[in-house]
Write a protein that holds these residues in place. Structure first.
Motif, PDB file in Angstrom:
ATOM      1  N   GLN A 295       0.817  -1.218   0.000  1.00 38.00           N
ATOM      2  CA  GLN A 295       0.000   0.000   0.000  1.00 38.00           C
ATOM      3  C   GLN A 295       0.853   1.271   0.000  1.00 38.00           C
ATOM      4  O   GLN A 295       0.367   2.328  -0.386  1.00 38.00           O
ATOM      5  N   VAL A 296       2.081   1.168   0.450  1.00 38.82           N
ATOM      6  CA  VAL A 296       2.972   2.342   0.476  1.00 38.82           C
ATOM      7  C   VAL A 296       4.279   2.042  -0.267  1.00 38.82           C
ATOM      8  O   VAL A 296       5.312   2.654  -0.012  1.00 38.82           O
ATOM      9  N   ALA A 297       4.223   1.090  -1.191  1.00 31.49           N
ATOM     10  CA  ALA A 297       5.430   0.635  -1.886  1.00 31.49           C
ATOM     11  C   ALA A 297       6.080   1.716  -2.738  1.00 31.49           C
ATOM     12  O   ALA A 297       7.280   1.661  -3.006  1.00 31.49           O
ATOM     13  N   MET A 298       5.285   2.710  -3.183  1.00 29.85           N
ATOM     14  CA  MET A 298       5.815   3.745  -4.074  1.00 29.85           C
ATOM     15  C   MET A 298       6.289   4.987  -3.321  1.00 29.85           C
ATOM     16  O   MET A 298       6.626   5.988  -3.939  1.00 29.85           O
ATOM     17  N   THR A 299       6.323   4.928  -1.999  1.00 34.88           N
ATOM     18  CA  THR A 299       6.712   6.110  -1.204  1.00 34.88           C
ATOM     19  C   THR A 299       8.079   6.633  -1.611  1.00 34.88           C
ATOM     20  O   THR A 299       8.257   7.832  -1.866  1.00 34.88           O
ATOM     21  N   SER A 300       9.063   5.755  -1.680  1.00 34.40           N
ATOM     22  CA  SER A 300      10.423   6.168  -2.015  1.00 34.40           C
ATOM     23  C   SER A 300      10.525   6.643  -3.459  1.00 34.40           C
ATOM     24  O   SER A 300      11.170   7.664  -3.749  1.00 34.40           O
ATOM     25  N   SER A 301       9.864   5.949  -4.384  1.00 29.75           N
ATOM     26  CA  SER A 301       9.943   6.307  -5.805  1.00 29.75           C
ATOM     27  C   SER A 301       9.311   7.667  -6.071  1.00 29.75           C
ATOM     28  O   SER A 301       9.861   8.498  -6.803  1.00 29.75           O
ATOM     29  N   ILE A 302       8.140   7.910  -5.484  1.00 30.85           N
ATOM     30  CA  ILE A 302       7.476   9.208  -5.665  1.00 30.85           C
ATOM     31  C   ILE A 302       8.290  10.312  -5.009  1.00 30.85           C
ATOM     32  O   ILE A 302       8.416  11.418  -5.555  1.00 30.85           O
ATOM     33  N   MET A 303       8.881  10.010  -3.848  1.00 31.44           N
ATOM     34  CA  MET A 303       9.722  11.006  -3.178  1.00 31.44           C
ATOM     35  C   MET A 303      10.885  11.421  -4.074  1.00 31.44           C
ATOM     36  O   MET A 303      11.193  12.611  -4.203  1.00 31.44           O
TER      37      MET A 303
END
Length: 403
Positions: free
Chosen positions: A45-53
């Motif tokens: 559910q939060v797997a893209m946190t680092s990529s979007i950051m």
């Protein structure tokens, strides 16, 4: 002259302090397990946190760079530090019912603020130390990477003793105070001082200052961008899953944390050592060396456990830091320092593309649990930057430019 030297040192210290603080965003692999457990979320559910950051960080570099010649460097840095700290604070207030909100607070708001501060500090220090661009760039970006080394144990202790909300609140307030105070000392030197320093290492015909539009029309830009997209793959795939992968291979939590922390040491070491090495063997050759080492490490990590696993992680992080340290020096040397913040922001679009592309791949592979195919692919794609850098070196040589 004594007054100028004092200003130079004060700006350097202030800039390094800011870099050390805002670099904590790259510690998501430390925060993630605690955040997920506290809120009861699934990792996916939060797997893209680092990529979007990372994507927002790049956008912050571009937008912040566009204002470099129109707005005070001090003001841009302060705005960036406020946004960064506010994003961290709002992360402490997230409701468990809406996991996607972390993409707005941690990833977007803090990511943009981090980009504003990063591009401004880097450009300011490159102008103050125009005669030592490689050294000062390596030192500056290494402090950005050192954040993981120095602050990982602090964050880990806070998370385990005080919990997620209190940790983000404390970090947000402390970083707001430190970075805003440091930002008050950020300012660029006079044009006369910059020209005097730059003339020590540049010929008169090398003072052309490219605009972003002019840069985008050159083949070197596309070589650098393509190289960065692919040379970053291994690190961006690995970093969100370093502790998870370590635990799955039978290592304990201490070894898993050591693997995370070693990325900071390696990242910082690469950002210092590679620019220094590039002063001797050339920027393009250094990137080629980093890509070859990264490819070898990708194959090694498929089988590695224990100390060997940490060593492979170290090598991947070091080569990522190395290319991250050399690329801004290369861009500034090719296109000039006047618009370097904006220009390098456009170069860093490659990092955003790479982080999103390989972040999605890592997420999919992470759910499946088999990293072997993606590490093999990361090793293979390292061949492309080697080809691009070889061609660019020859192209620049034909036009009288050594790179």
């Amino acid at each position: 002259m004594d007054s100028i030297k004092r200003q130079k040192i004060i700006v350097l210290i202030a800039g390094l302090v800011i870099m050390l603080c805002v670099g904590i965003l790259y510690m998501w692999s430390v925060f993630q397990p605690y955040v997920v457990e506290f809120h009861g979320w699934e990792s996916g559910q939060v797997a893209m946190t680092s990529s979007i950051m990372i994507a927002m960080f790049v956008l912050g570099n571009i937008v912040g760079g566009l204002f470099q010649e129109k707005v005070s460097n001090r003001l841009i840095t302060i705005v960036g530090c406020v946004m960064f700290s506010l994003g961290m604070y709002l992360t402490s207030l997230l409701p468990s019912s809406n996991p996607w909100l972390i993409y707005l607070t941690y990833s977007t708001l803090s990511g943009l603020g981090c980009g504003f501060a990063y591009c401004t500090v880097l450009q300011v220090l490159q102008k103050w130390f125009a005669a030592q661009t490689g050294l000062i760039t390596g030192l500056t970006v290494s402090f950005f990477g050192l954040s993981v080394v120095i602050l990982s144990p602090v964050a880990e202790r806070l998370l385990s003793t005080l919990g997620v909300p209190a940790t983000f609140e404390i970090l947000a307030v402390v970083f707001a105070v430190i970075t805003i105070v440091a930002a008050l000392f950020i300012h660029k030197p006079t044009q006369e001082y910059y020209m005097a320093e730059a003339s020590k290492v540049l010929r008169p015909d090398e003072f052309k200052q490219f605009t972003a539009r002019e840069m985008l029309r050159t083949p070197m830009y596309w070589c650098i961008t393509g190289s960065m997209i692919l040379s970053s793959a291994a690190y961006l795939v690995l970093v969100p899953f370093i502790p998870t992968l370590a635990l799955s291979r039978g290592m304990d939590s201490t070894m898993a944390l050591a693997a995370v922390m070693c990325t900071g040491v390696a990242n910082a070491l690469g950002r210092i050592a590679a620019p220094a090495l590039s002063d001797k063997i050339g920027r393009s050759t250094t990137i080629i060396v980093c890509c070859v080492l990264s490819a070898l490490a990708c194959i090694w990590i498929i089988f590695a456990t224990g100390v060997a696993y940490i060593a492979a992680v170290f090598l991947i992080a070091m080569t990522y830091g190395g290319t991250s340290g050399v690329n801004p020096v290369m861009a500034t040397e090719l296109y000039g320092a006047k618009n370097s913040a904006t220009n390098y922001g456009f170069v860093m679009i490659s990092i955003a593309i790479s982080s999103i592309l390989f972040g999605r791949i890592a997420s999919a592979v992470g759910n499946a649990g088999d990293f072997t195919p993606v590490f093999v692919a990361c090793a293979l794609v390292c061949v492309v930057p080697v080809i691009l850098m070889t061609w660019m070196r020859r192209f620049c040589a034909r036009h009288g430019k050594k790179i």
